[in-house]
Scaffold this motif. Structure first.
Motif, PDB file in Angstrom:
ATOM      1  N   VAL A  74       0.777  -0.959  -0.190  1.00  0.00           N
ATOM      2  CA  VAL A  74      -0.037   0.074  -0.075  1.00  0.00           C
ATOM      3  C   VAL A  74       0.930   1.138   0.153  1.00  0.00           C
ATOM      4  O   VAL A  74       0.572   2.075  -0.660  1.00  0.00           O
ATOM      5  CB  VAL A  74      -0.920  -0.055   1.263  1.00  0.00           C
ATOM      6  N   ALA A  75       2.016   1.231   0.837  1.00  0.00           N
ATOM      7  CA  ALA A  75       2.881   2.413   0.861  1.00  0.00           C
ATOM      8  C   ALA A  75       3.602   2.565  -0.432  1.00  0.00           C
ATOM      9  O   ALA A  75       3.538   3.733  -1.051  1.00  0.00           O
ATOM     10  CB  ALA A  75       4.023   2.265   1.730  1.00  0.00           C
ATOM     11  N   VAL A  77       2.432   1.888  -3.728  1.00  0.00           N
ATOM     12  CA  VAL A  77       1.419   2.340  -4.665  1.00  0.00           C
ATOM     13  C   VAL A  77       0.911   3.624  -4.090  1.00  0.00           C
ATOM     14  O   VAL A  77       0.819   4.475  -4.898  1.00  0.00           O
ATOM     15  CB  VAL A  77       0.024   1.425  -4.451  1.00  0.00           C
ATOM     16  N   GLY A  78       0.997   3.933  -2.846  1.00  0.00           N
ATOM     17  CA  GLY A  78       0.565   5.426  -2.464  1.00  0.00           C
ATOM     18  C   GLY A  78       1.536   6.320  -3.040  1.00  0.00           C
ATOM     19  O   GLY A  78       1.469   7.413  -3.421  1.00  0.00           O
ATOM     20  N   TYR A  79       3.064   5.868  -2.766  1.00  0.00           N
ATOM     21  CA  TYR A  79       4.112   6.770  -3.242  1.00  0.00           C
ATOM     22  C   TYR A  79       3.986   6.967  -4.782  1.00  0.00           C
ATOM     23  O   TYR A  79       4.271   8.245  -5.204  1.00  0.00           O
ATOM     24  CB  TYR A  79       5.336   6.424  -2.807  1.00  0.00           C
ATOM     25  N   ARG A  80       3.866   5.917  -5.581  1.00  0.00           N
ATOM     26  CA  ARG A  80       4.024   6.146  -6.927  1.00  0.00           C
ATOM     27  C   ARG A  80       2.655   6.945  -7.395  1.00  0.00           C
ATOM     28  O   ARG A  80       2.808   7.847  -8.535  1.00  0.00           O
ATOM     29  CB  ARG A  80       3.688   4.689  -7.638  1.00  0.00           C
ATOM     30  N   ASN A  81       1.608   7.044  -6.766  1.00  0.00           N
ATOM     31  CA  ASN A  81       0.420   7.590  -7.142  1.00  0.00           C
ATOM     32  C   ASN A  81       0.028   9.034  -6.803  1.00  0.00           C
ATOM     33  O   ASN A  81      -0.234  10.094  -7.358  1.00  0.00           O
ATOM     34  CB  ASN A  81      -0.911   6.888  -6.882  1.00  0.00           C
ATOM     35  N   LEU A  82       0.646   9.413  -5.325  1.00  0.00           N
ATOM     36  CA  LEU A  82       0.412  10.542  -4.731  1.00  0.00           C
ATOM     37  C   LEU A  82       2.048  11.249  -4.540  1.00  0.00           C
ATOM     38  O   LEU A  82       2.038  12.294  -4.113  1.00  0.00           O
ATOM     39  CB  LEU A  82      -0.101  10.480  -3.335  1.00  0.00           C
ATOM     40  N   GLY A  83       3.181  10.566  -4.713  1.00  0.00           N
ATOM     41  CA  GLY A  83       4.101  11.373  -4.641  1.00  0.00           C
ATOM     42  C   GLY A  83       4.539  12.274  -5.938  1.00  0.00           C
ATOM     43  O   GLY A  83       4.042  12.396  -6.764  1.00  0.00           O
TER      44      GLY A  83
END
Length: 181
Positions: A74-75, A77-83
């Motif tokens: 989850v971390a 995927v979150g970094y790739r989408n929200l970073g």
């Protein structure tokens, strides 16, 4: 004056405060002494055993490992989408030239300026409907790159904007061949 005498006991009036509890009276033979009920027994046939079994240590470690792997996933995927994205394009200026075209000036910042990029620009009408779209090749260059392009539209545009940029440049943009079909 002395108070009543309790069998097997002492004078209640002269008794010390520690010794004021009445003593048990002997019951006649055949009667069972009553015992206070503190823990009620629940029929195991009906409700099952109250004993709880502890999970096995190996199962506990497997569950902890699965949860940790899921959290790491989850971390990522979150970094790739929200970073922060490696390439950013923004519209600096636009000018509606006529009912069929709009000029857009865009600025592109890249984390790898030596790589070519592809930016999509679009024009929208007053209603918000998209009336034109175009891909623009951004050549490798040092620092921030500014480029202007004219976009043909199907109706009068109200705004010209940068839709997005990527390093995945289609082959037809990087060569002088136009797509067929």
């Amino acid at each position: 004056m002395s108070g009543p005498i309790v069998p097997g006991g002492s004078d209640l009036l002269g008794a010390s405060p520690r010794n004021t509890r009445p003593r048990a009276v002997a019951k006649p033979e055949g009667e069972r002494p009553s015992t206070p009920v503190t823990n009620q027994q629940i029929p195991q046939d009906r409700y099952g055993s109250r004993a709880r079994t502890r999970p096995r240590p190996a199962l506990r470690w497997v569950l902890i490992s699965v949860v940790l792997v899921a959290l790491v996933g989850v971390a990522i995927v979150g970094y790739r989408n929200l970073g922060s994205s490696p390439i950013q394009g923004k519209q600096i200026a636009f000018e509606v030239l006529d009912d069929q075209s709009v000029k857009i000036v865009l600025e592109v910042q890249r984390d790898e300026p030596q790589r070519p990029a592809d930016c999509v620009v679009r024009a929208r009408a007053k209603s918000g409907e998209e009336v034109g779209r175009k891909e623009v090749l951004i050549q490798p260059a040092d620092g921030t790159t500014r480029q202007e392009t004219v976009l043909r539209t199907s109706a009068r545009a109200n705004i010209g904007e940068v839709y997005g940029c990527t390093y995945n440049v289609p082959e037809y943009l990087s060569t002088h061949l136009r797509p067929t079909g």
